[in-house]
Design a protein around this motif. Structure first.
Motif, PDB file in Angstrom:
ATOM      1  N   LEU A   1     -86.863  83.677  35.933  1.00 50.20           N
ATOM      2  CA  LEU A   1     -87.443  82.774  36.926  1.00 50.20           C
ATOM      3  C   LEU A   1     -86.493  82.578  38.106  1.00 50.20           C
ATOM      4  O   LEU A   1     -86.907  82.613  39.270  1.00 50.20           O
ATOM      5  N   ASN A   2     -85.226  82.379  37.807  1.00 50.21           N
ATOM      6  CA  ASN A   2     -84.234  82.118  38.842  1.00 50.21           C
ATOM      7  C   ASN A   2     -84.044  83.325  39.747  1.00 50.21           C
ATOM      8  O   ASN A   2     -84.077  83.209  40.981  1.00 50.21           O
ATOM      9  N   PHE A   3     -83.884  84.504  39.159  1.00 52.82           N
ATOM     10  CA  PHE A   3     -83.591  85.709  39.933  1.00 52.82           C
ATOM     11  C   PHE A   3     -84.803  86.154  40.748  1.00 52.82           C
ATOM     12  O   PHE A   3     -84.660  86.622  41.890  1.00 52.82           O
ATOM     13  N   ALA A   4     -86.001  86.006  40.174  1.00 53.38           N
ATOM     14  CA  ALA A   4     -87.211  86.379  40.908  1.00 53.38           C
ATOM     15  C   ALA A   4     -87.374  85.515  42.161  1.00 53.38           C
ATOM     16  O   ALA A   4     -87.745  86.012  43.230  1.00 53.38           O
ATOM     17  N   ALA A   5     -87.077  84.212  42.033  1.00 53.85           N
ATOM     18  CA  ALA A   5     -87.158  83.316  43.190  1.00 53.85           C
ATOM     19  C   ALA A   5     -86.160  83.733  44.261  1.00 53.85           C
ATOM     20  O   ALA A   5     -86.478  83.742  45.461  1.00 53.85           O
ATOM     21  N   GLN A   6     -84.948  84.093  43.858  1.00 56.62           N
ATOM     22  CA  GLN A   6     -83.939  84.522  44.828  1.00 56.62           C
ATOM     23  C   GLN A   6     -84.330  85.847  45.479  1.00 56.62           C
ATOM     24  O   GLN A   6     -84.129  86.037  46.684  1.00 56.62           O
ATOM     25  N   ALA A   7     -84.876  86.774  44.691  1.00 58.76           N
ATOM     26  CA  ALA A   7     -85.295  88.060  45.242  1.00 58.76           C
ATOM     27  C   ALA A   7     -86.423  87.897  46.253  1.00 58.76           C
ATOM     28  O   ALA A   7     -86.546  88.676  47.202  1.00 58.76           O
ATOM     29  N   ASP A   8     -87.248  86.861  46.053  1.00 58.45           N
ATOM     30  CA  ASP A   8     -88.342  86.568  46.982  1.00 58.45           C
ATOM     31  C   ASP A   8     -87.888  85.742  48.178  1.00 58.45           C
ATOM     32  O   ASP A   8     -88.707  85.386  49.036  1.00 58.45           O
ATOM     33  N   GLY A   9     -86.587  85.395  48.227  1.00 57.36           N
ATOM     34  CA  GLY A   9     -86.084  84.581  49.322  1.00 57.36           C
ATOM     35  C   GLY A   9     -86.461  83.118  49.213  1.00 57.36           C
ATOM     36  O   GLY A   9     -86.443  82.387  50.201  1.00 57.36           O
TER      37      GLY A   9
END
Length: 378
Positions: free
Chosen positions: A181-189
């Motif tokens: 969840l955390n990394f996907a949010a960061q990858a999406d900006g």
């Protein structure tokens, strides 16, 4: 009339302030009681693998590939984290001559043994930025010519034993599910969603947000003046352990680094170059391990929890000396960029354990292969 109004307002504000203080103290006491209950032993000394971990891991690999593509440097594909190196330097890694027999495992099995090694020092971000920006800092060590079959072995890494660390004692996610969840949010900006995934306060990760903010620390004076931790646990023979590397200046000649111009984008590299290449003064460290006591809350699967040093103190198992050297050449910097570090480049006696380490095995390998293929390196 006006005087009475101000007196009344002062009393009202005083009562409101007192109320807020009482509520805050009660909230703090409730939080302390909750976490004392939640973070209490005993815990398992073995791994506990969730059923959906493989699926989550594949999604994280896809997000990691997106990140490296977002941060490409012209045509070169960089790491998905710790992209900017301050330098790769040669080091000597020496096992203590009087090491506790219970810890004589793997590369520590021969007391007094010295291994030749590479050490990479870096910033944590996936894109190179000025050193003065708050960031995590990393240290990776690669022991060379280590005999024996490794857990993850390629022709280039067959003789390697790697140790991978960064400069905080805990991680800002607990497990693979939260990392996804955390990394996907960061990858999406969408960095805010990394810790506040929904409007439901029960999903908020305030404690982990505080850990992330602590991890993004101001730059140290030099990369060799910082403590670096494994964060995730490992096996050391029959023990579950965490390890860290601490500066050990008393084992090297006295040295005071001249004041650095922190406005320069690469002043941490400059500091390393000043000490090792110009002033010709070595840097010294100690590698320490902390043994898990499963009767207390020292979990294997939650990397956001610090193991208590009062219960399980760190023990020095090896010393590391970085001799004076010239390291800042174009050839060596390119060599450094192409080095791959993975905690699974390891003997079975040093097996990484826990969800974040299982995730590392898949992601590090996938990103390394992708990066080297795109950069057309061997």
């Amino acid at each position: 009339m006006l005087k009475r109004f101000w007196l009344w307002l002062g009393r009202l504000l005083g009562k409101v302030l007192l109320f807020l203080i009482v509520v805050g103290l009660l909230g703090w006491a409730a939080g302390e009681a909750y976490y004392s209950w939640k973070f209490s032993g005993p815990v398992s000394s073995e791994e506990e693998i969730p059923a959906d971990e493989a699926e989550l891991t594949q999604g994280i690999i896809e997000d990691a590939i997106r990140v490296v593509e977002q941060h490409r440097d012209n045509t070169r594909v960089m790491r998905d984290a710790h992209a900017k190196a301050h330098g790769c330097v040669k080091a000597r890694f020496t096992v203590l001559p009087d090491l506790d027999p219970a810890l004589r495992q793997g590369v520590f099995s021969e007391p007094g043994k010295t291994w030749q090694a590479w050490m990479r020092l870096s910033n944590g971000n996936a894109y190179p930025q000025f050193d003065r920006v708050r960031d995590a800092r990393g240290m990776a060590i690669k022991l060379l010519d280590v005999p024996g079959k490794k857990l993850l072995e390629t022709p280039a890494s067959a003789g390697n034993q790697d140790f991978v660390m960064f400069n905080h004692s805990v991680f800002f996610v607990r497990d693979v599910a939260e990392y996804k969840l955390n990394f996907a949010a960061q990858a999406d900006g969408k960095k805010v969603l990394a810790f506040f995934p929904s409007l439901d306060p029960r999903t908020w990760e305030l404690r982990h947000l505080f850990i992330a903010l602590q991890t993004l620390s101001p730059a140290p004076e030099s990369p060799v003046t910082t403590t670096y931790s494994s964060v995730a646990p490992f096996k050391l023979g029959n023990h579950a352990i965490k390890y860290r590397v601490i500066p050990d200046p008393q084992s090297c000649p006295p040295y005071e680094l001249p004041a650095q111009n922190t406005a320069l984008p690469n002043f941490l590299r400059n500091a390393l170059y000043q000490q090792l290449s110009l002033d010709r003064v070595p840097a010294c460290f100690a590698l320490q391990v902390q043994r898990q006591n499963p009767d207390h809350y020292m979990p294997i699967e939650d990397t956001s929890v610090e193991w208590s040093e009062a219960i399980a103190p760190f023990e020095t198992v090896a010393t590391i000396k970085v001799p004076a050297q010239d390291f800042d050449s174009r050839e060596q910097n390119l060599f450094c960029d192409n080095l791959s570090f993975n905690p699974w480049h390891a003997l079975p006696e040093h097996r990484p354990i826990g969800g974040i380490n299982r995730l590392r095995k898949a992601v590090y390998e996938a990103v390394s292969v992708y990066r080297h293929e795109r950069n057309d390196t061997d």
